[in-house]
Write a protein that holds these residues in place. Structure first.
Motif, PDB file in Angstrom:
ATOM      1  N   SER B   7      -0.715   4.657  -1.802  1.00 55.94           N
ATOM      2  CA  SER B   7      -0.861   3.757  -2.930  1.00 55.94           C
ATOM      3  C   SER B   7       0.310   3.935  -3.885  1.00 55.94           C
ATOM      4  O   SER B   7       0.835   5.054  -4.032  1.00 55.94           O
ATOM      5  N   PRO B   8       0.773   2.823  -4.484  1.00 59.76           N
ATOM      6  CA  PRO B   8       0.375   1.448  -4.189  1.00 59.76           C
ATOM      7  C   PRO B   8       0.971   0.984  -2.868  1.00 59.76           C
ATOM      8  O   PRO B   8       1.795   1.681  -2.282  1.00 59.76           O
ATOM      9  N   ARG B   9       0.584  -0.172  -2.384  1.00 59.57           N
ATOM     10  CA  ARG B   9       1.168  -0.729  -1.173  1.00 59.57           C
ATOM     11  C   ARG B   9       2.443  -1.507  -1.479  1.00 59.57           C
ATOM     12  O   ARG B   9       3.328  -1.609  -0.636  1.00 59.57           O
ATOM     13  N   HIS B  10       2.503  -2.060  -2.664  1.00 57.15           N
ATOM     14  CA  HIS B  10       3.698  -2.793  -3.091  1.00 57.15           C
ATOM     15  C   HIS B  10       3.964  -2.449  -4.552  1.00 57.15           C
ATOM     16  O   HIS B  10       3.021  -2.294  -5.333  1.00 57.15           O
ATOM     17  N   LYS B  11       5.265  -2.341  -4.876  1.00 61.80           N
ATOM     18  CA  LYS B  11       5.596  -2.098  -6.283  1.00 61.80           C
ATOM     19  C   LYS B  11       6.989  -2.625  -6.565  1.00 61.80           C
ATOM     20  O   LYS B  11       7.912  -2.422  -5.771  1.00 61.80           O
ATOM     21  N   VAL B  12       7.112  -3.279  -7.703  1.00 58.03           N
ATOM     22  CA  VAL B  12       8.413  -3.703  -8.213  1.00 58.03           C
ATOM     23  C   VAL B  12       8.626  -2.965  -9.525  1.00 58.03           C
ATOM     24  O   VAL B  12       7.742  -2.959 -10.392  1.00 58.03           O
ATOM     25  N   THR B  13       9.773  -2.331  -9.662  1.00 63.16           N
ATOM     26  CA  THR B  13      10.049  -1.574 -10.868  1.00 63.16           C
ATOM     27  C   THR B  13      11.491  -1.821 -11.306  1.00 63.16           C
ATOM     28  O   THR B  13      12.309  -2.333 -10.533  1.00 63.16           O
ATOM     29  N   GLY B  16      15.999   2.739 -13.503  1.00 63.76           N
ATOM     30  CA  GLY B  16      15.909   3.747 -14.549  1.00 63.76           C
ATOM     31  C   GLY B  16      14.506   4.207 -14.888  1.00 63.76           C
ATOM     32  O   GLY B  16      14.337   5.190 -15.624  1.00 63.76           O
ATOM     33  N   THR B  17      13.509   3.546 -14.368  1.00 65.77           N
ATOM     34  CA  THR B  17      12.126   3.955 -14.663  1.00 65.77           C
ATOM     35  C   THR B  17      11.645   4.959 -13.631  1.00 65.77           C
ATOM     36  O   THR B  17      12.077   4.932 -12.475  1.00 65.77           O
ATOM     37  N   PRO B  18      10.724   5.835 -14.024  1.00 66.54           N
ATOM     38  CA  PRO B  18      10.137   6.756 -13.042  1.00 66.54           C
ATOM     39  C   PRO B  18       9.050   6.052 -12.238  1.00 66.54           C
ATOM     40  O   PRO B  18       8.358   5.165 -12.742  1.00 66.54           O
ATOM     41  N   VAL B  19       8.919   6.454 -10.985  1.00 70.53           N
ATOM     42  CA  VAL B  19       7.919   5.868 -10.091  1.00 70.53           C
ATOM     43  C   VAL B  19       7.277   6.990  -9.284  1.00 70.53           C
ATOM     44  O   VAL B  19       7.985   7.888  -8.801  1.00 70.53           O
ATOM     45  N   THR B  20       5.964   6.932  -9.137  1.00 68.90           N
ATOM     46  CA  THR B  20       5.263   7.906  -8.297  1.00 68.90           C
ATOM     47  C   THR B  20       4.457   7.184  -7.235  1.00 68.90           C
ATOM     48  O   THR B  20       3.698   6.267  -7.538  1.00 68.90           O
ATOM     49  N   LEU B  21       4.660   7.599  -5.998  1.00 72.55           N
ATOM     50  CA  LEU B  21       3.896   7.094  -4.870  1.00 72.55           C
ATOM     51  C   LEU B  21       2.929   8.177  -4.420  1.00 72.55           C
ATOM     52  O   LEU B  21       3.279   9.363  -4.386  1.00 72.55           O
ATOM     53  N   ARG B  22       1.736   7.739  -4.033  1.00 73.19           N
ATOM     54  CA  ARG B  22       0.700   8.705  -3.668  1.00 73.19           C
ATOM     55  C   ARG B  22       0.344   8.567  -2.193  1.00 73.19           C
ATOM     56  O   ARG B  22       0.224   7.457  -1.664  1.00 73.19           O
ATOM     57  N   CYS B  23       0.160   9.708  -1.559  1.00 76.87           N
ATOM     58  CA  CYS B  23      -0.328   9.769  -0.188  1.00 76.87           C
ATOM     59  C   CYS B  23      -1.580  10.628  -0.184  1.00 76.87           C
ATOM     60  O   CYS B  23      -1.557  11.768  -0.677  1.00 76.87           O
ATOM     61  N   LEU B  75       2.474  13.747  -3.440  1.00 76.45           N
ATOM     62  CA  LEU B  75       3.058  12.756  -4.325  1.00 76.45           C
ATOM     63  C   LEU B  75       4.579  12.748  -4.195  1.00 76.45           C
ATOM     64  O   LEU B  75       5.217  13.802  -4.150  1.00 76.45           O
ATOM     65  N   LEU B  76       5.127  11.549  -4.181  1.00 71.33           N
ATOM     66  CA  LEU B  76       6.588  11.367  -4.159  1.00 71.33           C
ATOM     67  C   LEU B  76       6.995  10.699  -5.462  1.00 71.33           C
ATOM     68  O   LEU B  76       6.459   9.644  -5.818  1.00 71.33           O
ATOM     69  N   THR B  77       7.933  11.313  -6.174  1.00 69.29           N
ATOM     70  CA  THR B  77       8.380  10.774  -7.457  1.00 69.29           C
ATOM     71  C   THR B  77       9.863  10.448  -7.422  1.00 69.29           C
ATOM     72  O   THR B  77      10.674  11.275  -6.982  1.00 69.29           O
ATOM     73  N   LEU B  78      10.165   9.252  -7.874  1.00 69.94           N
ATOM     74  CA  LEU B  78      11.546   8.871  -8.126  1.00 69.94           C
ATOM     75  C   LEU B  78      11.755   9.057  -9.620  1.00 69.94           C
ATOM     76  O   LEU B  78      11.152   8.352 -10.430  1.00 69.94           O
TER      77      LEU B  78
END
Lengths: 115, 111
Positions: B7-13, B16-23, B75-78
């Motif tokens: 989650s999420p399955r799709h994301k637009v960001t 320069g913003t931080p993003v976290t993907l969850r498994c 968790l994967l964080t950009l």
């Protein structure tokens, strides 16, 4: 170090004819080898795996692959292609002695099946 | 695969913003992985984990961090998203003697 090379980026066959997708590997350890398939906009599905048992491995949907240590190859075959086989196929190597069990992917082969 | 969800399955960001993907896995497997998929490159390993709080880098780890505070979540964080991180991200678990099984992927677009 481990690596895998898929020798063809695209393969095109007619429906009902044999499929051959070629893969060569390099591994410092006795390898585990896998083939995965990915249909468009889908996730990855395991087709078959080799983990040092029989060198001829049978997978799902009529696919099979033969491990040839002398040739460092693990080619994927199917006797008769079906339209539903059109997808991208990935050859993958993992070292059994590598405790991380990292999977190293080839760059993929896109299989096109002509009617 | 029912045992692993992303989650999420799709994301637009925005850049320069931080993003976290969850498994999330429901099967209590020790090994979990994050890959990115880009045309012509197959799947490339970003980070992997071999237990709670035990993680290591893969071949394309720059710009990414991971955390695993419990067995089921990876968790994967950009930290600061860039356009070069636009990709499809796959999480995987390793089942004993059965290879890796993958989630359905997260399509991330950085604009």
């Amino acid at each position: 170090a481990q690596s895998v090379t898929q020798l063809d980026s695209h393969v095109s066959v007619s429906e009902g004819t044999p499929v051959l997708l070629r893969c060569n590997y390099s591994s410092s350890y006795s390898p585990s080898l896998f083939w995965y398939v990915q249909h468009p906009n889908k996730g990855l599905q395991l087709l078959l795996k080799y983990t040092s048992a029989a060198t001829l491995v049978k997978g799902i949907n009529g696919f099979e692959a033969e491990f040839k240590k002398s040739e460092t190859s693990f080619h994927l075959t199917k006797p008769s292609a079906h339209m539903s086989d059109a997808a991208e196929y990935f050859c993958v190597v993992s070292g059994q002695m590598d405790s991380s069990y990292k999977l190293i992917f080839g760059s993929g082969t896109r299989l096109l099946v002509r009617p | 695969d029912a045992g692993i969800t992303q989650s999420p399955r799709h994301k637009v960001t925005e850049t320069g913003t931080p993003v976290t993907l969850r498994c999330h896995q429901t099967e209590n497997h020790r090994y979990m992985y994050w890959y990115r998929q880009d045309p012509g490159h197959g799947l490339r390993l970003i980070h992997y984990s071999y237990g709670v709080k035990d993680t290591d880098k893969g071949e394309v780890s720059d710009g990414y961090s991971v955390s695993r505070s419990k067995t089921e979540d990876f968790l994967l964080t950009l930290e600061s998203a860039t356009s070069s991180q636009t990709s499809v991200y796959f999480c995987a678990i390793k089942r004993e003697r059965a290879g890796a099984f993958f989630g359905q992927g997260t399509r991330l677009t950085v604009v």
